[in-house]
Design a protein around this motif. Structure first.
Motif, PDB file in Angstrom:
ATOM      1  N   MET A  26       0.841  -1.215   0.000  1.00  0.00           N
ATOM      2  CA  MET A  26       0.000   0.000   0.000  1.00  0.00           C
ATOM      3  C   MET A  26       0.871   1.258   0.000  1.00  0.00           C
ATOM      4  O   MET A  26       1.797   1.381   0.785  1.00  0.00           O
ATOM      5  CB  MET A  26      -0.868   0.012   1.259  1.00  0.00           C
ATOM      6  CG  MET A  26      -2.250  -0.602   1.070  1.00  0.00           C
ATOM      7  SD  MET A  26      -3.163   0.135  -0.295  1.00  0.00           S
ATOM      8  CE  MET A  26      -3.788   1.631   0.473  1.00  0.00           C
ATOM      9  N   ARG A  27       0.523   2.164  -0.880  1.00  0.00           N
ATOM     10  CA  ARG A  27       1.322   3.403  -0.860  1.00  0.00           C
ATOM     11  C   ARG A  27       0.818   4.345   0.234  1.00  0.00           C
ATOM     12  O   ARG A  27      -0.330   4.267   0.664  1.00  0.00           O
ATOM     13  CB  ARG A  27       1.316   4.079  -2.219  1.00  0.00           C
ATOM     14  CG  ARG A  27      -0.038   4.315  -2.793  1.00  0.00           C
ATOM     15  CD  ARG A  27       0.040   4.888  -4.189  1.00  0.00           C
ATOM     16  NE  ARG A  27      -1.308   4.985  -4.721  1.00  0.00           N
ATOM     17  CZ  ARG A  27      -1.828   4.139  -5.551  1.00  0.00           C
ATOM     18  NH1 ARG A  27      -1.124   3.102  -5.992  1.00  0.00           N
ATOM     19  NH2 ARG A  27      -3.068   4.301  -5.989  1.00  0.00           N
ATOM     20  N   LYS A  28       1.755   5.240   0.598  1.00  0.00           N
ATOM     21  CA  LYS A  28       1.490   6.148   1.716  1.00  0.00           C
ATOM     22  C   LYS A  28       0.491   7.235   1.350  1.00  0.00           C
ATOM     23  O   LYS A  28       0.564   7.815   0.267  1.00  0.00           O
ATOM     24  CB  LYS A  28       2.824   6.816   2.050  1.00  0.00           C
ATOM     25  CG  LYS A  28       3.138   6.885   3.496  1.00  0.00           C
ATOM     26  CD  LYS A  28       4.407   7.688   3.681  1.00  0.00           C
ATOM     27  CE  LYS A  28       5.532   6.851   4.212  1.00  0.00           C
ATOM     28  NZ  LYS A  28       6.762   7.610   4.378  1.00  0.00           N
ATOM     29  N   LYS A  29      -0.426   7.541   2.270  1.00  0.00           N
ATOM     30  CA  LYS A  29      -1.265   8.731   2.143  1.00  0.00           C
ATOM     31  C   LYS A  29      -0.500   9.880   2.787  1.00  0.00           C
ATOM     32  O   LYS A  29       0.052   9.716   3.877  1.00  0.00           O
ATOM     33  CB  LYS A  29      -2.571   8.556   2.908  1.00  0.00           C
ATOM     34  CG  LYS A  29      -3.433   7.444   2.398  1.00  0.00           C
ATOM     35  CD  LYS A  29      -4.583   7.278   3.367  1.00  0.00           C
ATOM     36  CE  LYS A  29      -5.335   6.013   3.099  1.00  0.00           C
ATOM     37  NZ  LYS A  29      -6.197   5.664   4.237  1.00  0.00           N
ATOM     38  N   ILE A  30      -0.497  11.014   2.128  1.00  0.00           N
ATOM     39  CA  ILE A  30       0.316  12.135   2.610  1.00  0.00           C
ATOM     40  C   ILE A  30      -0.469  13.436   2.495  1.00  0.00           C
ATOM     41  O   ILE A  30      -1.117  13.688   1.473  1.00  0.00           O
ATOM     42  CB  ILE A  30       1.615  12.261   1.771  1.00  0.00           C
ATOM     43  CG1 ILE A  30       2.498  11.017   1.940  1.00  0.00           C
ATOM     44  CG2 ILE A  30       2.381  13.534   2.112  1.00  0.00           C
ATOM     45  CD1 ILE A  30       3.719  10.970   1.039  1.00  0.00           C
ATOM     46  N   VAL A  31      -0.407  14.256   3.540  1.00  0.00           N
ATOM     47  CA  VAL A  31      -0.901  15.631   3.419  1.00  0.00           C
ATOM     48  C   VAL A  31       0.263  16.549   3.786  1.00  0.00           C
ATOM     49  O   VAL A  31       0.780  16.496   4.914  1.00  0.00           O
ATOM     50  CB  VAL A  31      -2.120  15.907   4.324  1.00  0.00           C
ATOM     51  CG1 VAL A  31      -2.590  17.351   4.139  1.00  0.00           C
ATOM     52  CG2 VAL A  31      -3.263  14.943   3.997  1.00  0.00           C
ATOM     53  N   ALA A  32       0.700  17.351   2.818  1.00  0.00           N
ATOM     54  CA  ALA A  32       1.877  18.204   3.017  1.00  0.00           C
ATOM     55  C   ALA A  32       1.472  19.666   2.931  1.00  0.00           C
ATOM     56  O   ALA A  32       0.770  20.065   2.002  1.00  0.00           O
ATOM     57  CB  ALA A  32       2.933  17.885   1.953  1.00  0.00           C
ATOM     58  N   LYS A  80       7.588   2.740 -17.542  1.00  0.00           N
ATOM     59  CA  LYS A  80       9.045   2.871 -17.342  1.00  0.00           C
ATOM     60  C   LYS A  80       9.572   1.905 -16.269  1.00  0.00           C
ATOM     61  O   LYS A  80      10.631   1.317 -16.433  1.00  0.00           O
ATOM     62  CB  LYS A  80       9.335   4.332 -16.941  1.00  0.00           C
ATOM     63  CG  LYS A  80      10.724   4.627 -16.508  1.00  0.00           C
ATOM     64  CD  LYS A  80      11.679   4.766 -17.678  1.00  0.00           C
ATOM     65  CE  LYS A  80      13.074   5.119 -17.176  1.00  0.00           C
ATOM     66  NZ  LYS A  80      14.078   4.976 -18.230  1.00  0.00           N
ATOM     67  N   TYR A  81       8.820   1.753 -15.162  1.00  0.00           N
ATOM     68  CA  TYR A  81       9.374   1.025 -14.005  1.00  0.00           C
ATOM     69  C   TYR A  81       8.597  -0.225 -13.618  1.00  0.00           C
ATOM     70  O   TYR A  81       8.993  -0.922 -12.689  1.00  0.00           O
ATOM     71  CB  TYR A  81       9.426   1.956 -12.782  1.00  0.00           C
ATOM     72  CG  TYR A  81      10.403   3.103 -12.933  1.00  0.00           C
ATOM     73  CD1 TYR A  81      11.772   2.911 -12.776  1.00  0.00           C
ATOM     74  CD2 TYR A  81       9.949   4.382 -13.233  1.00  0.00           C
ATOM     75  CE1 TYR A  81      12.662   3.964 -12.920  1.00  0.00           C
ATOM     76  CE2 TYR A  81      10.839   5.452 -13.371  1.00  0.00           C
ATOM     77  CZ  TYR A  81      12.194   5.235 -13.210  1.00  0.00           C
ATOM     78  OH  TYR A  81      13.082   6.274 -13.347  1.00  0.00           O
ATOM     79  N   GLY A  82       7.474  -0.475 -14.289  1.00  0.00           N
ATOM     80  CA  GLY A  82       6.664  -1.645 -13.930  1.00  0.00           C
ATOM     81  C   GLY A  82       5.597  -1.290 -12.906  1.00  0.00           C
ATOM     82  O   GLY A  82       5.714  -0.295 -12.173  1.00  0.00           O
ATOM     83  N   ALA A  83       4.557  -2.133 -12.859  1.00  0.00           N
ATOM     84  CA  ALA A  83       3.368  -1.816 -12.059  1.00  0.00           C
ATOM     85  C   ALA A  83       3.666  -1.772 -10.566  1.00  0.00           C
ATOM     86  O   ALA A  83       3.142  -0.925  -9.839  1.00  0.00           O
ATOM     87  CB  ALA A  83       2.273  -2.829 -12.351  1.00  0.00           C
ATOM     88  N   GLU A  84       4.518  -2.680 -10.107  1.00  0.00           N
ATOM     89  CA  GLU A  84       4.744  -2.736  -8.657  1.00  0.00           C
ATOM     90  C   GLU A  84       5.351  -1.424  -8.141  1.00  0.00           C
ATOM     91  O   GLU A  84       4.890  -0.862  -7.139  1.00  0.00           O
ATOM     92  CB  GLU A  84       5.670  -3.911  -8.349  1.00  0.00           C
ATOM     93  CG  GLU A  84       5.565  -4.351  -6.917  1.00  0.00           C
ATOM     94  CD  GLU A  84       6.672  -5.335  -6.573  1.00  0.00           C
ATOM     95  OE1 GLU A  84       6.894  -6.290  -7.349  1.00  0.00           O
ATOM     96  OE2 GLU A  84       7.312  -5.124  -5.524  1.00  0.00           O
ATOM     97  N   THR A  85       6.344  -0.942  -8.873  1.00  0.00           N
ATOM     98  CA  THR A  85       6.980   0.326  -8.471  1.00  0.00           C
ATOM     99  C   THR A  85       6.004   1.485  -8.637  1.00  0.00           C
ATOM    100  O   THR A  85       5.850   2.322  -7.737  1.00  0.00           O
ATOM    101  CB  THR A  85       8.258   0.550  -9.312  1.00  0.00           C
ATOM    102  OG1 THR A  85       9.147  -0.511  -8.997  1.00  0.00           O
ATOM    103  CG2 THR A  85       8.914   1.877  -9.018  1.00  0.00           C
TER     104      THR A  85
END
Ligand code: PGA
Length: 255
Positions: free
Chosen positions: A1-7, A202-207
């Motif tokens: 899971m990718r990170k949720k971020i509020v900046a 460019k980098y594939g789905a996982e990345t």
């Protein structure tokens, strides 16, 4: 899971006492934060030390800019190594903006300069938040996809797979920054999905799936929820609305 971020990108706003008042107010309201998103604040350089020294402060800190050069005779500049070294014993300065449209417009910085800044940051174990986005005329001319593609290709695609995983991307349509004009959630999602597609090629789905892509441009408490509910929008880069503690917390809680 990718990170949720509020900046929160404070830009060139707030003076010393205002920064301190903000931090005290934010800390006193910490228990109102219900979201598990990572919160980042990007103050003006001169206040990084104040932010880093805050006790019981679990917000991550970022810088708004760094030099593309390692060190040497570059008056007025701050190197990525200095940023990294500055925080050596506290470890919460993790990020630095690169490629913001205001750097492109007012300081004439270009994608090749941004590519070098990204390199300096990664060499110094800091994470670039790489901004991209089109002007209104590009969108009217239907050049917005190709423009964003070239910003990402020229600024980031020299990176190796392990390196691009350190990058956060922020899509900020220039016509929506500080104007009160937000991209609709459909327009934003469409571009975020497109960015993820070119990352996949460019980098594939996982990345590609591991890279957080934030939306920026007049994101406010009343539109954040809808924007953040889109499948490829992993959070926001917030300018004006991050300067007021209550509205920033409401945006953080929009996840
Ligand atoms: P804004 O700025 O939220 O004030 O539109 C966003 C940004 O420039 O990062």
């Amino acid at each position: 899971m990718r990170k949720k971020i509020v900046a929160g990108n404070w830009k060139m706003n707030l003076l010393d006492m205002e920064v301190i008042n903000y931090l005290v107010d934010f800390n006193s309201k910490k228990n109102e934060i219900k979201s598990d998103a990572e919160v980042i604040i990007l103050p003006a350089t001169i206040y990084l030390d104040t932010m880093i020294s805050m006790p019981e402060w679990d917000v991550k800190i970022g810088a708004q800019n760094c030099s593309q050069f390692n060190n040497g005779a570059y008056t007025g500049e701050m190197s990525a190594a200095m940023l990294s070294d500055f925080d050596y014993d506290k470890e919460n300065l993790h990020y630095c903006l690169v490629g913001h449209s205001e750097r492109r417009a007012y300081f004439k910085e270009t994608n090749d300069v941004f590519a070098e800044k990204v390199n300096r940051l990664i060499e110094n174990k800091l994470k670039p938040i790489y901004c991209c986005g089109e002007e209104l005329t590009d969108r009217k001319d239907e050049k917005h996809f190709s423009l964003v593609k070239s910003q990402i290709e020229e600024g980031l695609f020299h990176l190796k797979e392990e390196e691009i995983k350190q990058v956060v991307i922020a899509y900020e349509p220039v016509w929506a920054i500080g104007t009160g004009e937000t991209a609709s959630s459909e327009q934003a999602q469409e571009m975020h999905a497109y960015i993820r597609t070119i990352l996949t090629e460019k980098y594939g789905a996982e990345t590609a799936d591991s890279i957080s892509i934030l939306y920026g441009g007049s994101c406010k408490p009343d539109n954040a929820k809808e924007l953040f509910s889109q499948p490829d929008i992993d959070g926001g880069l917030i300018g004006g609305a991050s300067l007021v503690v209550d509205s920033f917390i409401q945006i953080i809680n929009s996840f």
